[in-house]
Scaffold this active site. Structure first.
Site: not given
Length: 373
Positions: A19-21, A73, A104, A207-208, A231
């Site tokens: 989940p990304m705002a 979420q 977060c 992560g990564d 990302r």
């Protein structure tokens, strides 16, 4: 590898969209789902805003008609409010899976004792997770996503993972950075391996993961049951096609030309228009994605600037038509970080937060803010 199960839900391939705002709205999730399988989580929702039926929040938890399982979420600090929110999800059939945010690192969250700060207060953390699981009554699986800890001197991930497992969660996801790291440096995949060895429930690594090969390598090196992608998919929703192929043992990878990227960007804008019911609002939202889609392509500054100020689909079509459709994908961007890559920083915490780990008192004012998500 063993199929990933989140409660009754089989996640194949074992890939979760983080989940990304402001990013993982229903339009972006559909765009990604059109590329490949996985579990696609909506933007973080505050428990208080959900319980108080904030109109903006209810728009944020919209799901497509064919979106299953529907993954939501929640962010909260108060166990009672969190339990009320989960009960509401179950009773009103709002989602099929609930994830709890303990990762977060944003100051407005951690200074209230929430997000990545909360696991430090181990009794409060355990009480909140158990309240959520109990409120779900087995109707929907509850999972958590967390970081390694506040900083290298205040690591909590193994203890928190065990507490969450004891509370009955269906899986645990670890972003292998501390809150102090934010999105800087390199993710500590060894921490994912350590957590996997400590727990019996599925462990997901985050992560990564910039390419499908990173996901395969993470699983091989850590034993993780699946991966969480954040990302890495910004401006590259086709990463989910690559991930599906990789986990199926297929070598195919997508390297879209600039014309093909323009087509995906246009599709994204169409889906946003359907989501918002407003072409202008959709174009305002797509603006932040432009630089990610065009990363590494030789596109002039003026055209980039115009695309980042687009206000209609007609204007978007005109500008996309000026791109060199045959320009090949820039291979030098593969494996490179995308999105936020900020520097490490101080974690803002409530006064006296680190002094005691064993109080389960909810920080004053933690649940006052009704942010609408």
């Amino acid at each position: 590898m063993t199929p990933l199960l989140i409660g009754p839900h089989r996640v194949d391939p074992p890939v979760v969209l983080a989940p990304m705002a402001g990013i993982t709205n229903v339009a972006f999730r559909q765009l990604c789902r059109e590329q490949g399988g996985g579990l696609y989580v909506c933007e973080m929702i505050t428990t208080r805003a959900l319980v108080e039926r904030n109109p903006k929040t209810f728009k944020m938890i919209a799901f497509a008609g064919d979106e299953r399982p529907r993954s939501l979420q929640l962010y909260g600090v108060d166990p009672d409010v969190t339990a009320a929110a989960v009960r509401m999800v179950v009773q009103e059939n709002l989602a099929d899976h609930v994830d709890l945010n303990f990762g977060c690192p944003v100051p407005k969250v951690t200074r209230k004792g929430g997000g990545a700060a909360l696991p430090w207060r181990r009794r409060l953390f355990a009480r909140l997770v158990r309240a959520a699981v109990d409120a779900a009554e087995g109707a929907v699986p509850v999972t958590i996503k967390m970081r390694k800890g506040i900083d290298d001197d205040h690591l909590t991930y193994v203890e928190a993972g065990l507490a969450a497992q004891d509370a009955g969660v269906a899986a645990v996801a670890l972003h292998a950075r501390t809150a102090a790291q934010r999105y800087s440096g390199t993710a500590d995949w060894e921490a994912i391996a350590t957590l996997k060895q400590a727990l019996d429930v599925p462990v997901l690594g985050n992560g990564d993961i910039w390419e499908a090969e990173d996901a395969l390598r993470m699983v091989a090196e850590t034993g993780a049951d699946g991966v969480v992608v954040g990302r890495g998919c910004l401006g590259r929703p086709w990463l989910f096609a690559d991930l599906e192929a990789a986990f199926a043992g297929r070598p195919a990878r997508k390297l879209p030309s600039l014309g093909e990227v323009a087509g995906v960007l246009r599709r994204h804008a169409e889906l946003l228009t359907d989501t918002f019911g407003s072409e202008r609002d959709a174009c305002v939202d797509i603006r932040k994605h432009v630089a990610w889609y065009l990363k590494g392509f030789p596109v002039g500054a003026e055209l980039r600037r115009s695309l980042a100020m687009v206000s209609s689909l007609t204007e978007l079509d005109d500008l996309l038509g000026k791109l060199d459709a045959d320009e090949p994908f820039p291979l030098d961007t593969l494996g490179q970080p995308r999105g936020r890559t900020n520097a490490p920083g101080k974690v803002h915490l409530p006064d006296g937060w680190l002094a005691s780990r064993d109080t389960d008192v909810v920080p004053e004012g933690a649940e006052v803010e009704n942010s609408g998500g």
